[in-house]
Design a protein around this motif. Sequence first.
Motif, PDB file in Angstrom:
ATOM      1  N   ALA A 113     -44.738  66.587 -17.841  1.00  0.00           N
ATOM      2  CA  ALA A 113     -45.187  65.975 -19.089  1.00  0.00           C
ATOM      3  C   ALA A 113     -46.666  66.202 -19.376  1.00  0.00           C
ATOM      4  CB  ALA A 113     -44.912  64.467 -19.056  1.00  0.00           C
ATOM      5  N   SER A 114     -47.442  66.556 -18.359  1.00  0.00           N
ATOM      6  CA  SER A 114     -48.895  66.635 -18.535  1.00  0.00           C
ATOM      7  C   SER A 114     -49.388  68.006 -18.983  1.00  0.00           C
ATOM      8  CB  SER A 114     -49.605  66.245 -17.229  1.00  0.00           C
ATOM      9  OG  SER A 114     -49.243  67.123 -16.181  1.00  0.00           O
ATOM     10  N   LEU A 115     -48.468  68.981 -19.106  1.00  0.00           N
ATOM     11  CA  LEU A 115     -48.843  70.317 -19.565  1.00  0.00           C
ATOM     12  C   LEU A 115     -48.179  70.596 -20.912  1.00  0.00           C
ATOM     13  CD1 LEU A 115     -48.453  72.405 -16.275  1.00  0.00           C
ATOM     14  CD2 LEU A 115     -50.492  71.231 -17.134  1.00  0.00           C
ATOM     15  N   ASN A 116     -48.949  71.082 -21.855  1.00  0.00           N
ATOM     16  CA  ASN A 116     -48.435  71.436 -23.176  1.00  0.00           C
ATOM     17  C   ASN A 116     -47.532  72.663 -23.067  1.00  0.00           C
ATOM     18  OD1 ASN A 116     -48.054  72.336 -25.858  1.00  0.00           O
ATOM     19  ND2 ASN A 116     -50.018  71.484 -26.492  1.00  0.00           N
ATOM     20  N   ALA A 117     -46.261  72.496 -23.433  1.00  0.00           N
ATOM     21  CA  ALA A 117     -45.283  73.572 -23.266  1.00  0.00           C
ATOM     22  C   ALA A 117     -45.597  74.783 -24.126  1.00  0.00           C
ATOM     23  CB  ALA A 117     -43.882  73.058 -23.598  1.00  0.00           C
ATOM     24  N   ARG A 118     -46.437  74.645 -25.140  1.00  0.00           N
ATOM     25  CA  ARG A 118     -46.747  75.747 -26.045  1.00  0.00           C
ATOM     26  C   ARG A 118     -48.002  76.514 -25.644  1.00  0.00           C
ATOM     27  NH1 ARG A 118     -45.466  73.353 -32.126  1.00  0.00           N
ATOM     28  NH2 ARG A 118     -43.307  72.713 -31.683  1.00  0.00           N
ATOM     29  N   MET A 119     -48.592  76.117 -24.513  1.00  0.00           N
ATOM     30  CA  MET A 119     -49.809  76.783 -24.056  1.00  0.00           C
ATOM     31  C   MET A 119     -49.540  77.540 -22.770  1.00  0.00           C
ATOM     32  SD  MET A 119     -52.526  73.677 -24.799  1.00  0.00           S
ATOM     33  CE  MET A 119     -53.976  74.624 -24.348  1.00  0.00           C
ATOM     34  N   SER A 120     -50.127  78.717 -22.635  1.00  0.00           N
ATOM     35  CA  SER A 120     -50.000  79.491 -21.397  1.00  0.00           C
ATOM     36  C   SER A 120     -50.839  78.836 -20.299  1.00  0.00           C
ATOM     37  CB  SER A 120     -50.477  80.919 -21.612  1.00  0.00           C
ATOM     38  OG  SER A 120     -51.888  80.941 -21.840  1.00  0.00           O
ATOM     39  N   ALA A 121     -50.613  79.286 -19.059  1.00  0.00           N
ATOM     40  CA  ALA A 121     -51.393  78.750 -17.941  1.00  0.00           C
ATOM     41  C   ALA A 121     -52.882  78.972 -18.147  1.00  0.00           C
ATOM     42  CB  ALA A 121     -50.934  79.404 -16.641  1.00  0.00           C
TER      43      ALA A 121
END
Length: 347
Positions: A113-121
């Motif tokens: 939940a803490s990482l934006n799924a639309r952003m790359s690493a």
Amino acid sequence: MPESRTTTDTAGPRSGAHPPLLEVRGVTKSFGGGRRRLTALDGVDLRLGRGETLGLVGESGCGKSTLARVLLGLERPDAGTVRYDGVDPFALRGKDLLNWRRRVQMVFQDPFASLNARMSAADLIGEPWRTHRDVVPDARARDRRIRELLSLVGLRDSDAHRYPNEFSGGQRQRIGIARALALDPDVIVCDEPVSALDLSVQAQVLNVLSELQSRLGVAYVFISHDLSVVRYISDRVTVMYLGKVVEHGETDDVFDRPQHPYTAALMSAAPVLDTSRATDDQEIRLKGEIPSPFDIPSGCRFRTRCWRAEEKCATEVPPVVVRESGGAGDDHTALCHFPLEARSAWA
């Protein structure tokens, strides 16, 4: 056995031989008002030195997350002081406050939940630089730094262009750790950082955190319900109950010789994987439910569940009992009228 004594000070650590990186004294935080006033923190003390890990344990609702928000500058305490290298972050404004925020970062509980799924690493790790633009000034330097951070947490250069759904839970948490390191912080608050991961993956992430600490000298405030994890990674442990610090000391001392009945109950309920540490003591079963934080018991707030409680526990606030460490570390303190001196006293 080291000498024990009592004091009227709060149940926090002594200042030690060297100035702490982080020092909290008498912090109180409440929410609401009138009869619906909830005291989440009540006179909390703690200290964190450079390059060490402080474990923070206690049942849900004890105030751990509120304390984390205070340490991050997201909640202003009602009373007490917070100091980073002697600086009060709540007195800072403008650029000074922005610069201070670099020093304290966060690793969240849920890597899904803490990482934006639309952003790359790469975008996720470099996100802090969108606010703190002068940390890594140009695109080439940012690309180089992202590769360095990926390597630090055990990922590959090629992972920079992948998205969260392409990573496992442990890999996602490594990205979260890399993001926390992007601003070269002095302190990272880790809020249950491995609780959402499989057991074998937990060990990998904990090893990454330990290696980073040895390499970079970063300090951790490590919040967890898992006592085996806390014992593995922490130098010192602070135990909280209903917003109050009830015990504090060096990790092995607290785990092997708990003074507060609540700490002993937590240790008793924890699974023992290391059979060399197993004992023949009976499990401690606490009676009753955790009291409502809107109606904290008088005297000792743990008395309604404590098998050792006596009449004075209901009428008098317990003193701080101090057991000398016998070494260079903090003394072992507990907030209790009838502290435990050995496991045989549990019964």
